[in-house]
Design a protein around this motif. Structure first.
Motif, PDB file in Angstrom:
ATOM      1  N   LEU A 273     -10.754-122.663  33.155  1.00  0.00           N
ATOM      2  CA  LEU A 273      -9.306-122.477  33.210  1.00  0.00           C
ATOM      3  C   LEU A 273      -9.024-121.061  32.740  1.00  0.00           C
ATOM      4  O   LEU A 273      -9.437-120.676  31.645  1.00  0.00           O
ATOM      5  CB  LEU A 273      -8.599-123.495  32.302  1.00  0.00           C
ATOM      6  N   HIS A 274      -8.360-120.284  33.590  1.00  0.00           N
ATOM      7  CA  HIS A 274      -7.959-118.922  33.242  1.00  0.00           C
ATOM      8  C   HIS A 274      -6.443-118.845  33.259  1.00  0.00           C
ATOM      9  O   HIS A 274      -5.805-119.302  34.217  1.00  0.00           O
ATOM     10  CB  HIS A 274      -8.479-117.904  34.267  1.00  0.00           C
ATOM     11  N   ILE A 275      -5.875-118.261  32.216  1.00  0.00           N
ATOM     12  CA  ILE A 275      -4.452-117.922  32.198  1.00  0.00           C
ATOM     13  C   ILE A 275      -4.398-116.442  31.867  1.00  0.00           C
ATOM     14  O   ILE A 275      -4.840-116.021  30.799  1.00  0.00           O
ATOM     15  CB  ILE A 275      -3.664-118.766  31.177  1.00  0.00           C
ATOM     16  N   ARG A 276      -3.894-115.656  32.837  1.00  0.00           N
ATOM     17  CA  ARG A 276      -3.842-114.207  32.695  1.00  0.00           C
ATOM     18  C   ARG A 276      -2.408-113.726  32.834  1.00  0.00           C
ATOM     19  O   ARG A 276      -1.641-114.266  33.623  1.00  0.00           O
ATOM     20  CB  ARG A 276      -4.687-113.533  33.776  1.00  0.00           C
ATOM     21  N   ASN A 277      -2.078-112.700  32.072  1.00  0.00           N
ATOM     22  CA  ASN A 277      -0.765-112.088  32.228  1.00  0.00           C
ATOM     23  C   ASN A 277      -0.910-110.572  32.276  1.00  0.00           C
ATOM     24  O   ASN A 277      -1.745-109.992  31.582  1.00  0.00           O
ATOM     25  CB  ASN A 277       0.197-112.507  31.103  1.00  0.00           C
ATOM     26  N   HIS A 278      -0.095-109.966  33.127  1.00  0.00           N
ATOM     27  CA  HIS A 278      -0.076-108.508  33.202  1.00  0.00           C
ATOM     28  C   HIS A 278       0.537-107.988  31.915  1.00  0.00           C
ATOM     29  O   HIS A 278       1.475-108.581  31.385  1.00  0.00           O
ATOM     30  CB  HIS A 278       0.748-108.046  34.407  1.00  0.00           C
ATOM     31  N   THR A 279      -0.007-106.899  31.397  1.00  0.00           N
ATOM     32  CA  THR A 279       0.503-106.345  30.145  1.00  0.00           C
ATOM     33  C   THR A 279       0.305-104.838  30.108  1.00  0.00           C
ATOM     34  O   THR A 279      -0.622-104.313  30.729  1.00  0.00           O
ATOM     35  CB  THR A 279      -0.183-106.996  28.929  1.00  0.00           C
ATOM     36  N   ASN A 280       1.178-104.176  29.395  1.00  0.00           N
ATOM     37  CA  ASN A 280       1.016-102.749  29.135  1.00  0.00           C
ATOM     38  C   ASN A 280       0.440-102.518  27.749  1.00  0.00           C
ATOM     39  O   ASN A 280       0.198-101.387  27.359  1.00  0.00           O
ATOM     40  CB  ASN A 280       2.360-102.026  29.268  1.00  0.00           C
TER      41      ASN A 280
ATOM     42  N   GLN B  91      -8.782-107.067  31.567  1.00  0.00           N
ATOM     43  CA  GLN B  91      -9.379-106.592  32.807  1.00  0.00           C
ATOM     44  C   GLN B  91      -8.263-106.107  33.721  1.00  0.00           C
ATOM     45  O   GLN B  91      -7.332-106.875  34.035  1.00  0.00           O
ATOM     46  CB  GLN B  91     -10.179-107.718  33.471  1.00  0.00           C
ATOM     47  N   ASP B  92      -8.328-104.866  34.127  1.00  0.00           N
ATOM     48  CA  ASP B  92      -7.378-104.293  35.090  1.00  0.00           C
ATOM     49  C   ASP B  92      -5.922-104.531  34.700  1.00  0.00           C
ATOM     50  O   ASP B  92      -5.134-105.044  35.486  1.00  0.00           O
ATOM     51  CB  ASP B  92      -7.632-104.854  36.496  1.00  0.00           C
ATOM     52  N   ASP B  93      -5.542-104.171  33.487  1.00  0.00           N
ATOM     53  CA  ASP B  93      -4.175-104.323  32.964  1.00  0.00           C
ATOM     54  C   ASP B  93      -3.730-105.771  32.814  1.00  0.00           C
ATOM     55  O   ASP B  93      -2.536-106.064  32.756  1.00  0.00           O
ATOM     56  CB  ASP B  93      -3.150-103.568  33.816  1.00  0.00           C
ATOM     57  N   TYR B  94      -4.684-106.680  32.774  1.00  0.00           N
ATOM     58  CA  TYR B  94      -4.383-108.092  32.535  1.00  0.00           C
ATOM     59  C   TYR B  94      -5.083-108.539  31.264  1.00  0.00           C
ATOM     60  O   TYR B  94      -6.243-108.210  31.035  1.00  0.00           O
ATOM     61  CB  TYR B  94      -4.849-108.977  33.698  1.00  0.00           C
ATOM     62  N   PHE B  95      -4.351-109.305  30.471  1.00  0.00           N
ATOM     63  CA  PHE B  95      -4.937-109.981  29.319  1.00  0.00           C
ATOM     64  C   PHE B  95      -5.178-111.413  29.766  1.00  0.00           C
ATOM     65  O   PHE B  95      -4.293-112.046  30.359  1.00  0.00           O
ATOM     66  CB  PHE B  95      -3.986-109.967  28.120  1.00  0.00           C
ATOM     67  N   GLY B  96      -6.353-111.949  29.494  1.00  0.00           N
ATOM     68  CA  GLY B  96      -6.660-113.297  29.930  1.00  0.00           C
ATOM     69  C   GLY B  96      -7.313-114.135  28.852  1.00  0.00           C
ATOM     70  O   GLY B  96      -7.964-113.624  27.947  1.00  0.00           O
ATOM     71  N   ILE B  97      -7.105-115.423  28.993  1.00  0.00           N
ATOM     72  CA  ILE B  97      -7.794-116.417  28.173  1.00  0.00           C
ATOM     73  C   ILE B  97      -8.572-117.301  29.141  1.00  0.00           C
ATOM     74  O   ILE B  97      -8.022-117.788  30.127  1.00  0.00           O
ATOM     75  CB  ILE B  97      -6.799-117.299  27.376  1.00  0.00           C
TER      76      ILE B  97
END
Length: 173
Positions: A100-107, A156-162
């Motif tokens: 299960l991956h939950i990723r969000n774009h972040t600066n 990864q690529d401006d995304y933070f993921g769990i």
């Protein structure tokens, strides 16, 4: 304030080993979908339509469904608070593992040590004025590990993921 107190109570409860984990065969896909749906209004308020990629069939793992719901909720709350435009949720089977991956774009930039998000009271940028306890992802990690899963954070690529991983159960009862 009530949410912060609840997080603190949950954390203390987990640390004292007084929380009962009731493991049973559960469809993690159904649990994920129900929790995603419960965040519909929150996504809508922020103008976010999550990108969701799920397996076609049910995915059974041994876990505590109530505690898994708490894990998913904590991760989604984190994504809403710290993400800035896009949330991607995926559930896939890789060999005998369910991921299960939950990723969000972040600066935000914390790419050197993403595992710090699991530290108690970690809030990243102290200048932010959020109503966060810094315990949500710490609680998620503790619960996943008590359910014999693994959890990791990554950038990864401006995304933070769990990423959460569990062993898949056999399809028969």
């Amino acid at each position: 304030m009530g949410a912060i107190l609840e997080q603190l109570f949950t954390y203390v409860h987990i640390q004292n080993s007084s929380m009962q984990i009731e493991m049973k065969k559960c469809d993690i896909k159904q649990c994920l979908c129900e929790n995603l749906f419960s965040f519909y209004e929150d996504f809508k308020k922020q103008g976010i339509e999550p990108e969701v990629h799920l397996t076609e069939e049910p995915v059974y793992v041994l876990l505590d469904e109530l505690q898994m719901a708490r894990v998913i909720q904590n991760i989604l709350k984190n994504a809403l608070v710290h993400g800035d435009a896009r949330i991607i949720v995926s559930l896939e089977k890789v060999s005998s593992k369910i991921l299960l991956h939950i990723r969000n774009h972040t600066n935000e930039q914390h790419s050197e040590k993403p595992e710090l998000v699991f530290e108690r009271f970690f809030q990243g940028d102290k200048a932010r004025n959020t109503q966060s306890s810094g315990l949500g992802l710490c609680i998620a990690k503790e619960l996943v590990e008590q359910m014999h899963g693994s959890i990791r954070a990554y950038y990864q690529d401006d995304y933070f993921g769990i990423e959460i991983a569990f062993e898949e159960m056999e399809k028969q009862a």
